[in-house]
Design a protein around this motif. Sequence first.
Motif, mmCIF file in Angstrom:
data_model
loop_
_atom_site.group_PDB
_atom_site.id
_atom_site.type_symbol
_atom_site.label_atom_id
_atom_site.label_comp_id
_atom_site.label_asym_id
_atom_site.label_seq_id
_atom_site.Cartn_x
_atom_site.Cartn_y
_atom_site.Cartn_z
ATOM 1 N N THR A 33 3.393 -5.004 25.942
ATOM 2 C CA THR A 33 3.200 -6.163 24.556
ATOM 3 C C THR A 33 3.081 -7.649 25.509
ATOM 4 N N ILE A 34 1.721 -7.988 23.825
ATOM 5 C CA ILE A 34 0.595 -8.807 24.425
ATOM 6 C C ILE A 34 1.067 -10.097 23.496
ATOM 7 N N ASP A 35 0.857 -10.974 24.093
ATOM 8 C CA ASP A 35 0.486 -12.343 23.194
ATOM 9 C C ASP A 35 -0.194 -12.563 21.658
ATOM 10 N N SER A 36 0.245 -12.271 21.108
ATOM 11 C CA SER A 36 -1.209 -12.685 20.013
ATOM 12 C C SER A 36 -1.661 -14.155 19.501
ATOM 13 N N GLU A 37 -2.015 -14.880 19.073
ATOM 14 C CA GLU A 37 -3.363 -16.326 18.902
ATOM 15 C C GLU A 37 -3.028 -15.797 17.900
ATOM 16 N N LEU A 38 -2.954 -16.103 16.301
ATOM 17 C CA LEU A 38 -3.764 -15.543 14.827
ATOM 18 C C LEU A 38 -3.715 -17.346 14.476
ATOM 19 N N LYS A 39 -5.299 -17.530 14.214
ATOM 20 C CA LYS A 39 -5.060 -19.168 13.026
ATOM 21 C C LYS A 39 -5.728 -19.072 12.557
ATOM 22 N N GLN A 40 -5.753 -20.128 11.311
ATOM 23 C CA GLN A 40 -6.130 -20.127 10.047
ATOM 24 C C GLN A 40 -6.633 -22.295 9.986
ATOM 25 N N ASP A 41 -7.485 -22.791 9.457
ATOM 26 C CA ASP A 41 -8.169 -24.258 9.368
ATOM 27 C C ASP A 41 -7.886 -24.229 8.131
ATOM 28 N N PHE A 42 -6.706 -24.664 7.476
ATOM 29 C CA PHE A 42 -6.729 -25.314 5.972
ATOM 30 C C PHE A 42 -7.428 -26.574 5.441
ATOM 31 N N GLN A 43 -8.931 -26.520 4.945
ATOM 32 C CA GLN A 43 -9.921 -27.579 5.193
ATOM 33 C C GLN A 43 -9.065 -28.172 4.065
ATOM 34 N N VAL A 44 -9.316 -29.640 3.736
ATOM 35 C CA VAL A 44 -8.361 -30.202 2.124
ATOM 36 C C VAL A 44 -9.410 -32.003 2.464
ATOM 37 N N SER A 45 -9.449 -32.157 0.924
ATOM 38 C CA SER A 45 -10.169 -32.663 0.481
ATOM 39 C C SER A 45 -9.696 -33.025 -0.854
ATOM 40 N N VAL A 46 -9.165 -34.084 -1.438
ATOM 41 C CA VAL A 46 -8.749 -34.962 -1.587
ATOM 42 C C VAL A 46 -9.456 -36.156 -2.248
ATOM 43 N N SER A 47 -10.818 -35.749 -3.287
ATOM 44 C CA SER A 47 -11.026 -37.283 -3.677
ATOM 45 C C SER A 47 -10.752 -37.962 -4.658
ATOM 46 N N GLU A 48 -11.546 -39.100 -4.308
ATOM 47 C CA GLU A 48 -10.637 -40.382 -5.143
ATOM 48 C C GLU A 48 -10.304 -41.026 -6.598
ATOM 49 N N THR A 49 -10.886 -39.828 -7.140
ATOM 50 C CA THR A 49 -10.896 -39.680 -8.957
ATOM 51 C C THR A 49 -9.820 -38.368 -9.218
ATOM 52 N N GLY A 50 -10.096 -37.043 -8.282
ATOM 53 C CA GLY A 50 -8.974 -35.848 -8.364
ATOM 54 C C GLY A 50 -7.249 -36.303 -8.193
ATOM 55 N N PRO A 51 -7.019 -34.787 -8.747
ATOM 56 C CA PRO A 51 -5.886 -34.573 -8.481
ATOM 57 C C PRO A 51 -5.525 -35.325 -6.571
ATOM 58 N N THR A 52 -3.787 -35.538 -6.630
ATOM 59 C CA THR A 52 -3.116 -35.816 -5.596
ATOM 60 C C THR A 52 -2.715 -34.407 -4.715
ATOM 61 N N THR A 53 -2.631 -33.348 -5.399
ATOM 62 C CA THR A 53 -1.849 -32.480 -5.297
ATOM 63 C C THR A 53 -3.032 -31.258 -4.160
ATOM 64 N N ILE A 54 -2.215 -30.940 -3.067
ATOM 65 C CA ILE A 54 -2.924 -30.080 -2.533
ATOM 66 C C ILE A 54 -2.260 -28.147 -2.518
ATOM 67 N N ASN A 55 -2.807 -27.143 -2.994
ATOM 68 C CA ASN A 55 -2.173 -26.065 -2.809
ATOM 69 C C ASN A 55 -3.256 -25.864 -2.087
ATOM 70 N N SER A 56 -3.285 -24.000 -1.280
ATOM 71 C CA SER A 56 -4.072 -23.700 -0.226
ATOM 72 C C SER A 56 -2.814 -22.200 0.528
ATOM 73 N N GLU A 57 -4.461 -21.644 0.327
ATOM 74 C CA GLU A 57 -3.654 -19.712 1.219
ATOM 75 C C GLU A 57 -4.521 -19.419 2.037
ATOM 76 N N LYS A 58 -4.147 -19.044 3.050
ATOM 77 C CA LYS A 58 -4.732 -18.329 4.383
ATOM 78 C C LYS A 58 -3.996 -16.579 4.600
ATOM 79 N N THR A 59 -4.402 -15.862 5.301
ATOM 80 C CA THR A 59 -3.882 -14.840 5.644
ATOM 81 C C THR A 59 -4.231 -15.226 7.518
ATOM 82 N N PHE A 60 -2.787 -14.439 7.697
ATOM 83 C CA PHE A 60 -3.277 -14.401 9.105
ATOM 84 C C PHE A 60 -3.050 -12.592 9.473
ATOM 85 N N ASP A 61 -4.237 -11.878 9.834
ATOM 86 C CA ASP A 61 -4.730 -10.906 10.116
ATOM 87 C C ASP A 61 -4.547 -10.096 11.931
#
Length: 192
Positions: A33-61
């Motif tokens: 049995t081993i310990d595994s750490e699966l890392k993903q970075d969600f990059q978020v950019s909300v512009s000054e005039t854009g929507p204020t909602t965030i929707n993002s999806e990442k796969t942990f493989d």
Amino acid sequence: MKKYLPFLLTLTCSALIYTGCSSDDVEDLTTVTIDSELKQDFQVSVSETGPTTINSEKTFDATTDAQVLNFGDKINGYEMDSLTLEFKSYAGSADINLDNASLNIKKADGSSLGSFTLVPSTNLQVINLKQFDDSNVVITLTFDANSTQAIADAFLADNKISIAVSASVDGQPADFTVEAILYLKVSGSLAS
């Protein structure tokens, strides 16, 4: 008789070992049995005039972990320990908060394993992005037994899951990264 004693002793030991150890015993001895750490970075950019909602999806493989790859097709099981979230590299006004944040964990085929509310919750009403970044706050999420088992089963079936994040911010512009780390225990056999 003395000259045959080592041979008879070896023969007797071999017979005992051969009849006393089944293939299951050998597999138990070679299960790791081993310990595994699966890392993903969600990059978020909300512009000054854009929507204020965030929707993002990442796969942990899990197969992106070299230790897991050593098991090949001999993985016996996964156990999910926790998921951590850390807000980093924030750029924006000090008073911008993340609110109405939820996670949807999905199987490889896209079907949902469950949705979980991050904020607002009993522990957290909003996440002040600057404060969380400056203070290096790490949010640790654990899941109930049924969710943990469903996630483990999904990993066992396909070696991966996806996490979709849905949230909103109460101001703009805002740029930040959410570092997500999924902690797993992976069991497998090294027997050939």
